[in-house]
Design a protein around this motif. Structure first.
Motif, short mmCIF file in Angstrom:
data_model
loop_
_atom_site.label_atom_id
_atom_site.label_comp_id
_atom_site.label_asym_id
_atom_site.label_seq_id
_atom_site.Cartn_x
_atom_site.Cartn_y
_atom_site.Cartn_z
N ILE A 185 0.84 -1.20 0.00
CA ILE A 185 0.00 0.00 0.00
C ILE A 185 0.87 1.26 0.00
N ALA A 186 1.97 1.22 0.75
CA ALA A 186 2.90 2.36 0.75
C ALA A 186 3.50 2.54 -0.63
N CYS A 187 3.78 1.43 -1.32
CA CYS A 187 4.33 1.49 -2.67
C CYS A 187 3.29 2.08 -3.63
N ILE A 190 3.26 5.90 -3.28
CA ILE A 190 4.31 6.66 -3.96
C ILE A 190 4.19 6.54 -5.47
N VAL A 191 3.58 5.46 -5.96
CA VAL A 191 3.29 5.36 -7.39
C VAL A 191 2.31 6.47 -7.78
N ALA A 192 1.27 6.64 -6.96
CA ALA A 192 0.22 7.61 -7.27
C ALA A 192 0.64 9.06 -7.03
N HIS A 193 1.50 9.27 -6.03
CA HIS A 193 1.76 10.65 -5.61
C HIS A 193 3.21 11.11 -5.78
N ASN A 194 4.14 10.18 -6.04
CA ASN A 194 5.55 10.60 -6.10
C ASN A 194 6.35 9.88 -7.18
N ARG A 195 5.66 9.42 -8.24
CA ARG A 195 6.33 8.74 -9.36
C ARG A 195 7.19 7.57 -8.90
N CYS A 196 6.73 6.92 -7.86
CA CYS A 196 7.38 5.73 -7.29
C CYS A 196 8.75 6.04 -6.70
N ILE A 197 8.96 7.30 -6.31
CA ILE A 197 10.19 7.68 -5.64
C ILE A 197 9.96 7.60 -4.13
N VAL A 198 10.83 6.90 -3.44
CA VAL A 198 10.68 6.72 -1.99
C VAL A 198 10.76 8.07 -1.28
N ASP A 199 9.81 8.30 -0.37
CA ASP A 199 9.80 9.54 0.41
C ASP A 199 9.71 9.20 1.89
N GLU A 200 9.60 10.23 2.72
CA GLU A 200 9.57 10.02 4.16
C GLU A 200 8.36 9.21 4.61
N TYR A 202 6.79 6.93 2.97
CA TYR A 202 7.00 5.52 2.64
C TYR A 202 7.87 4.86 3.71
N LEU A 203 8.96 5.51 4.10
CA LEU A 203 9.87 4.93 5.09
C LEU A 203 9.25 4.90 6.48
N GLU A 204 8.31 5.80 6.76
CA GLU A 204 7.59 5.73 8.04
C GLU A 204 6.75 4.46 8.09
N ALA A 205 6.17 4.10 6.95
CA ALA A 205 5.35 2.89 6.88
C ALA A 205 6.21 1.63 6.78
N GLY A 214 14.52 9.28 -2.05
CA GLY A 214 15.03 9.74 -3.33
C GLY A 214 15.28 8.64 -4.33
N GLU A 215 15.29 7.37 -3.87
CA GLU A 215 15.48 6.24 -4.78
C GLU A 215 14.13 5.81 -5.35
N LYS A 216 14.16 5.24 -6.54
CA LYS A 216 12.94 4.68 -7.12
C LYS A 216 12.71 3.29 -6.54
N ARG A 217 11.50 3.03 -6.15
CA ARG A 217 11.13 1.71 -5.64
C ARG A 217 10.94 0.82 -6.87
N SER A 218 11.99 0.13 -7.28
CA SER A 218 11.94 -0.68 -8.49
C SER A 218 10.99 -1.86 -8.32
N LEU A 219 10.34 -2.24 -9.41
CA LEU A 219 9.37 -3.33 -9.40
C LEU A 219 9.74 -4.39 -10.41
N THR A 220 9.36 -5.62 -10.12
CA THR A 220 9.56 -6.74 -11.03
C THR A 220 8.24 -7.45 -11.25
N VAL A 221 8.21 -8.32 -12.24
CA VAL A 221 7.01 -9.12 -12.49
C VAL A 221 6.70 -9.99 -11.28
N ASP A 222 7.74 -10.47 -10.60
CA ASP A 222 7.53 -11.28 -9.40
C ASP A 222 6.82 -10.48 -8.31
N ASP A 223 7.09 -9.18 -8.21
CA ASP A 223 6.39 -8.34 -7.24
C ASP A 223 4.89 -8.32 -7.52
N ILE A 224 4.54 -8.22 -8.80
CA ILE A 224 3.13 -8.19 -9.18
C ILE A 224 2.46 -9.52 -8.88
N ALA A 225 3.16 -10.61 -9.21
CA ALA A 225 2.60 -11.94 -8.99
C ALA A 225 2.42 -12.23 -7.50
#
Length: 261
Positions: A185-187, A190-200, A202-205, A214-225
């Motif tokens: 849900i935190a991911c 940041i997808v919806a509000h921060n272009r999937c860039i990690v912010d404070e 996200y790290l609080e959650a 400042g880093e992008k929360r990278s995603l893989t097909v395995d994450d979706i599955a």
């Protein structure tokens, strides 16, 4: 009642709430669309490859499949998809989480309509003007239910789950899975509000995250599955528990037999 065709041998029919039925319908539509996109890209590159080889008179393995070609000699469409895979996966992860949260709200609505006494509280106040808007007690009760459901739709998962637990509404999440759902849900946020860039926030959650601000929360097909599997399990268990406890109306759903075991 939805009309269902006879299930295949590897399928099973289970009884679910309307909320669960709609969740699965949306999930299936997204899953089918995702694979349609992948299949279209692979087959388009395969057609281009075989046509070019045939026109140039170049020998090639005629038993090669589109997937094998994508592995050994990816075409420009496949390369483009790989280059932009993060954006595609962000969109589908966002839809998965939105679908899950919509299910929770819809299930709570069904439960409250079935058992409105759950909402009995001294904090709820109604003015005379409020009361005069309704022609019956039933209309009043439904309006109160919708007001509560609307307010819950804006709450975070933790708040919704706590509210449900306090009132005996089962949201079945294994303790070891709770952190994963919070991270998903935190991911999504940041997808919806921060272009999937990690912010404070996200790290609080997700304080134990490997990602930094400042880093992008990278995603893989395995994450979706894995997200689909985890959320689907929560939905299935919560739905069965809610039906058993509150006697909610159900309808048949054809599903994979393995997922019901």
């Amino acid at each position: 009642m939805a009309e269902l065709s006879d299930p295949l041998p590897s399928e099973a029919v289970i009884e679910v709430t309307l909320a669960c039925f709609d969740y699965h319908a949306a999930m299936l539509a997204d899953h089918s669309f995702f694979h349609f996109l992948i299949d279209t890209v692979l087959r388009s590159d395969f057609v281009t490859f075989t046509a070019r080889r045939a026109l140039d008179g170049v020998e090639y393995d005629k038993n090669m499949t589109p997937s094998e070609l994508a592995t050994s000699q990816p075409g420009h469409r496949t390369l483009f998809l790989r280059k932009n895979s993060q954006a595609l996966l962000e969109m589908f992860l966002g839809r998965q989480i939105d679908n899950f949260q919509k299910y929770l709200v819809d299930l709570i609505r069904e439960i409250l309509r079935s058992t409105p006494s759950i909402l009995r509280t001294r904090k709820e106040t109604l003015t005379v003007d409020d009361l005069l808007q309704f022609s019956s007690i039933d209309e009043l009760v439904q309006a109160i239910v919708e007001r509560k459901v609307s307010s819950l739709s804006y709450e975070g998962f933790g708040s919704v789950r706590d509210w449900c637990n306090e009132r005996g509404i089962p949201i079945e999440v294994e303790p070891e899975d709770l952190a994963a759902i919070v991270e998903l849900i935190a991911c999504r946020n940041i997808v919806a509000h921060n272009r999937c860039i990690v912010d404070e926030r996200y790290l609080e959650a997700v304080p134990a995250s490997q990602f930094r601000i400042g880093e992008k929360r990278s995603l893989t097909v395995d994450d979706i599955a894995s997200a689909a599997s985890l959320l689907g399990t929560v939905v299935q268990k919560s739905d069965a528990a809610a039906v058993a406890k509150f006697g909610l109306s159900t309808q048949p759903l054809v599903t994979n037999a393995e997922s019901t075991q």
